[in-house]
Design an enzyme around this catalytic site. Structure first.
Site, PDB file in Angstrom:
ATOM      1  N   CYS A  71      11.384  22.633  -3.432  1.00  0.00           N
ATOM      2  CA  CYS A  71      11.917  23.983  -3.231  1.00  0.00           C
ATOM      3  C   CYS A  71      11.955  24.184  -1.728  1.00  0.00           C
ATOM      4  O   CYS A  71      10.924  24.402  -1.088  1.00  0.00           O
ATOM      5  CB  CYS A  71      11.026  25.022  -3.912  1.00  0.00           C
ATOM      6  SG  CYS A  71      11.601  26.700  -3.581  1.00  0.00           S
ATOM      7  N   HIS A 123      15.268  22.948  -5.765  1.00  0.00           N
ATOM      8  CA  HIS A 123      15.638  24.355  -5.602  1.00  0.00           C
ATOM      9  C   HIS A 123      16.159  24.480  -4.179  1.00  0.00           C
ATOM     10  O   HIS A 123      15.393  24.311  -3.236  1.00  0.00           O
ATOM     11  CB  HIS A 123      14.400  25.255  -5.703  1.00  0.00           C
ATOM     12  CG  HIS A 123      13.911  25.472  -7.095  1.00  0.00           C
ATOM     13  ND1 HIS A 123      12.828  26.269  -7.373  1.00  0.00           N
ATOM     14  CD2 HIS A 123      14.371  25.025  -8.290  1.00  0.00           C
ATOM     15  CE1 HIS A 123      12.631  26.297  -8.690  1.00  0.00           C
ATOM     16  NE2 HIS A 123      13.549  25.542  -9.266  1.00  0.00           N
ATOM     17  N   TYR A 177      18.412  36.818  -8.420  1.00  0.00           N
ATOM     18  CA  TYR A 177      19.191  36.060  -9.412  1.00  0.00           C
ATOM     19  C   TYR A 177      20.459  36.781  -9.856  1.00  0.00           C
ATOM     20  O   TYR A 177      20.897  36.634 -10.992  1.00  0.00           O
ATOM     21  CB  TYR A 177      18.312  35.724 -10.627  1.00  0.00           C
ATOM     22  CG  TYR A 177      17.273  34.679 -10.299  1.00  0.00           C
ATOM     23  CD1 TYR A 177      17.577  33.328 -10.401  1.00  0.00           C
ATOM     24  CD2 TYR A 177      16.010  35.030  -9.846  1.00  0.00           C
ATOM     25  CE1 TYR A 177      16.638  32.357 -10.078  1.00  0.00           C
ATOM     26  CE2 TYR A 177      15.064  34.063  -9.518  1.00  0.00           C
ATOM     27  CZ  TYR A 177      15.380  32.731  -9.644  1.00  0.00           C
ATOM     28  OH  TYR A 177      14.462  31.760  -9.317  1.00  0.00           O
ATOM     29  N   ASP A 224      19.049  28.727  -5.327  1.00  0.00           N
ATOM     30  CA  ASP A 224      17.931  29.612  -5.652  1.00  0.00           C
ATOM     31  C   ASP A 224      18.037  30.886  -4.802  1.00  0.00           C
ATOM     32  O   ASP A 224      18.536  30.850  -3.672  1.00  0.00           O
ATOM     33  CB  ASP A 224      16.635  28.825  -5.339  1.00  0.00           C
ATOM     34  CG  ASP A 224      15.416  29.387  -6.030  1.00  0.00           C
ATOM     35  OD1 ASP A 224      15.565  30.281  -6.874  1.00  0.00           O
ATOM     36  OD2 ASP A 224      14.309  28.913  -5.721  1.00  0.00           O
ATOM     37  N   HIS A 225      17.559  31.976  -5.366  1.00  0.00           N
ATOM     38  CA  HIS A 225      17.411  33.259  -4.654  1.00  0.00           C
ATOM     39  C   HIS A 225      18.607  33.646  -3.781  1.00  0.00           C
ATOM     40  O   HIS A 225      18.537  33.570  -2.550  1.00  0.00           O
ATOM     41  CB  HIS A 225      16.165  33.244  -3.763  1.00  0.00           C
ATOM     42  CG  HIS A 225      14.913  33.039  -4.535  1.00  0.00           C
ATOM     43  ND1 HIS A 225      13.678  33.037  -3.960  1.00  0.00           N
ATOM     44  CD2 HIS A 225      14.690  32.843  -5.864  1.00  0.00           C
ATOM     45  CE1 HIS A 225      12.756  32.828  -4.891  1.00  0.00           C
ATOM     46  NE2 HIS A 225      13.347  32.702  -6.060  1.00  0.00           N
ATOM     47  N   HIS A 242       6.160  22.865  -8.896  1.00  0.00           N
ATOM     48  CA  HIS A 242       6.787  23.757  -7.915  1.00  0.00           C
ATOM     49  C   HIS A 242       5.756  24.128  -6.849  1.00  0.00           C
ATOM     50  O   HIS A 242       4.602  24.368  -7.171  1.00  0.00           O
ATOM     51  CB  HIS A 242       7.271  25.023  -8.643  1.00  0.00           C
ATOM     52  CG  HIS A 242       8.120  25.905  -7.791  1.00  0.00           C
ATOM     53  ND1 HIS A 242       7.590  26.763  -6.854  1.00  0.00           N
ATOM     54  CD2 HIS A 242       9.463  26.058  -7.730  1.00  0.00           C
ATOM     55  CE1 HIS A 242       8.584  27.406  -6.254  1.00  0.00           C
ATOM     56  NE2 HIS A 242       9.734  27.002  -6.760  1.00  0.00           N
TER      57      HIS A 242
HETATM   58  C1  DNO Z   1      11.106  32.000  -8.440  1.00  0.00           C
HETATM   59  C2  DNO Z   1      10.720  30.706  -8.927  1.00  0.00           C
HETATM   60  C3  DNO Z   1       9.316  30.611  -9.489  1.00  0.00           C
HETATM   61  C4  DNO Z   1       9.203  29.319 -10.229  1.00  0.00           C
HETATM   62  C5  DNO Z   1       7.852  29.003 -10.756  1.00  0.00           C
HETATM   63  C6  DNO Z   1       7.826  27.583 -11.251  1.00  0.00           C
HETATM   64  O1  DNO Z   1      12.224  32.283  -8.244  1.00  0.00           O
HETATM   65  O2  DNO Z   1      10.936  29.740  -7.978  1.00  0.00           O
HETATM   66  O3  DNO Z   1       9.051  31.652 -10.353  1.00  0.00           O
HETATM   67  O4  DNO Z   1      10.030  29.378 -11.341  1.00  0.00           O
HETATM   68  O5  DNO Z   1       6.893  29.181  -9.798  1.00  0.00           O
HETATM   69  O6  DNO Z   1       6.767  27.443 -12.098  1.00  0.00           O
END
Ligand code: DNO
Length: 410
Positions: free
Chosen positions: A286, A313, A383, A366-367, A248
């Site tokens: 991501c 992501h 989340y 994500d987010h 990531h």
């Molecule tokens: C947050 C995530 C990070 C991710 C880690 C992967 O929302 O994108 O916490 O899980 O960095 O190791």
């Protein structure tokens, strides 16, 4: 109609204490679960027994008699965190690396094929405000460079920290610091170093400074060497166990607290993918993290390194001011989500033609923003169910539209 498979829709579930239930996730339309054994101390081996127990919990519904399959599979582990001794390159790292290898073998054994992880020193993802109110009343995660400077220069008082900020940012940060209440200062500290969900650990100010001190003398080059050492050790084991690693990026993709950051740009990605050439040595695209830097060409990165893209992501961010950003809704902000999805689907087509077993790439929204009923609930920042549901619904609609119109870059 053009042949094309859709991505695997996954959802990050924080485990039994997550206010979002597995049934909620199923109803949101996901088929894959992203989960981790957060309760295992960093560095310890993840045993087959613990993994199988969690897998059963995810995949089977025992409330019915006889138990039935939920229609969810544990597709991705996010994350197996890396012990700081490995990151620091300490002599003791070999012991922790051996543990990591055992965990990967066990992961492969129980049939989970993707592991997301990061190599960020000391802090995992970092935000200054978890509840920025947007003009529609939604709440969003935010990284405000002024607030970050307030913390680094005026609260942590890190030596030479002011060198990392422009005069303008320093001046505004000084004024802001002076006008902040103790409570606001405490909140800022908490947001930055007390640990976000799924992150590494939380620290007090003193513990945090002590952690930073351990990295004295480790520059970008040395830190890259430490990652390379780790990859050379673990990737062959991952490969033999049928596990694809997906590193990531740094979030945000810039150096923080004078610490080295080595997964922020295309150049960083090229370096690490080159250390061991294996499908098991892959990355997480991501879009929200890489997308914070205007000099990262996300679509080009997928086109150029797609064969090693093991996880996506999908989210977008909106830049503002000097180095600040907040989470945008999934189809707005600075990320060109349309062409990102086109590039991923093209990669899947290539894999299909090459008869690769990992043709289908797992993705998750994500987010999300905190919206509607979730504004009244206690949720994990970024989340909450409804915001992610909105994001996922938008992304899957966009994906379907792209497939139906022939997967063309526009
Ligand atoms: C947050 C995530 C990070 C991710 C880690 C992967 O929302 O994108 O916490 O899980 O960095 O190791």
């Amino acid at each position: 109609m053009v042949y094309a498979s859709t991505m695997e829709q996954t959802w990050r579930w924080y485990g039994p204490s997550d206010p979002v239930t597995l049934t909620d996730i199923r109803q949101a339309g996901a088929t894959g679960i992203v989960n981790a054994l957060h309760e295992i101390p960093i560095g310890e081996v993840w045993t087959v027994e613990d993994l199988e127990k969690r897998k059963r919990l995810i995949e089977w519904d025992f409330s019915s008699n006889p138990p039935r399959k939920r229609g969810l599979r544990w597709s991705v582990i996010e994350s197996i965190p890396i012990h700081e001794d490995i990151k620091l390159g300490k002599p003791t790292r070999d012991k922790w690396i051996e543990n990591y290898k055992k965990s990967l073998q066990n992961v492969g054994w129980v049939g989970i094929d993707t592991v997301c992880y990061n190599f960020m020193p000391v802090v995992d993802w970092t935000r200054t405000n978890l509840e920025l109110v947007l003009d529609d009343g939604a709440r969003a995660l935010c990284f405000d460079m002024i607030d970050f400077c307030v913390f680094d220069v005026f609260m942590l008082k890190r030596k030479d920290a002011q060198k990392d900020f422009s005069d303008k940012v320093l001046e505004i940060a000084h004024q802001r610091y002076e006008s902040m209440s103790d409570e606001n200062r405490y909140m800022l500290q908490k947001n930055i170093i007390a640990g976000l969900p799924g992150g590494q650990e939380g620290y007090t100010l003193e513990q945090f400074q002590a952690k930073l001190d351990e990295y004295k003398g480790i520059d970008k080059e040395k830190y890259r060497e430490n990652l390379a050492y780790f990859l050379r050790e673990i990737i062959p084991v991952a490969e033999a166990s049928g596990v694809r690693m997906a590193i990531h990026p740094d979030d945000p993709p810039i150096p923080l607290f004078g610490l080295p950051r080595i997964v922020s740009t295309e150049n960083d990605l090229a370096f690490l993918l080159n250390v061991v050439d294996s499908i098991s040595n892959g990355f997480t695209m991501c879009t929200g993290s890489y997308g914070v830097r205007p000099d990262n060409d996300l679509v080009g990165m997928i086109e150029r390194y797609g064969s090693k893209l093991n996880f996506a992501h999908l989210r977008s961010t909106q830049r503002f001011g000097e180095g600040s950003f907040h989470e945008a809704s999934h189809l707005r902000g600075d990320v060109d989500m349309y062409n990102v999805i086109v590039a991923i689907l093209k990669e899947q087509k290539k894999r299909h033609s090459a008869h690769r077993r990992d043709e289908i790439i797992p993705m998750r929204a994500d987010h999300g923003h905190t919206i509607l009923d979730d504004l009244k609930k206690k949720t994990n920042p970024g989340y909450s169910a409804i915001g992610l549901l909105r994001g996922m619904a938008e992304l899957r609609g966009l994906e379907l539209g792209i497939i139906r119109s022939g997967i063309k870059k526009r």
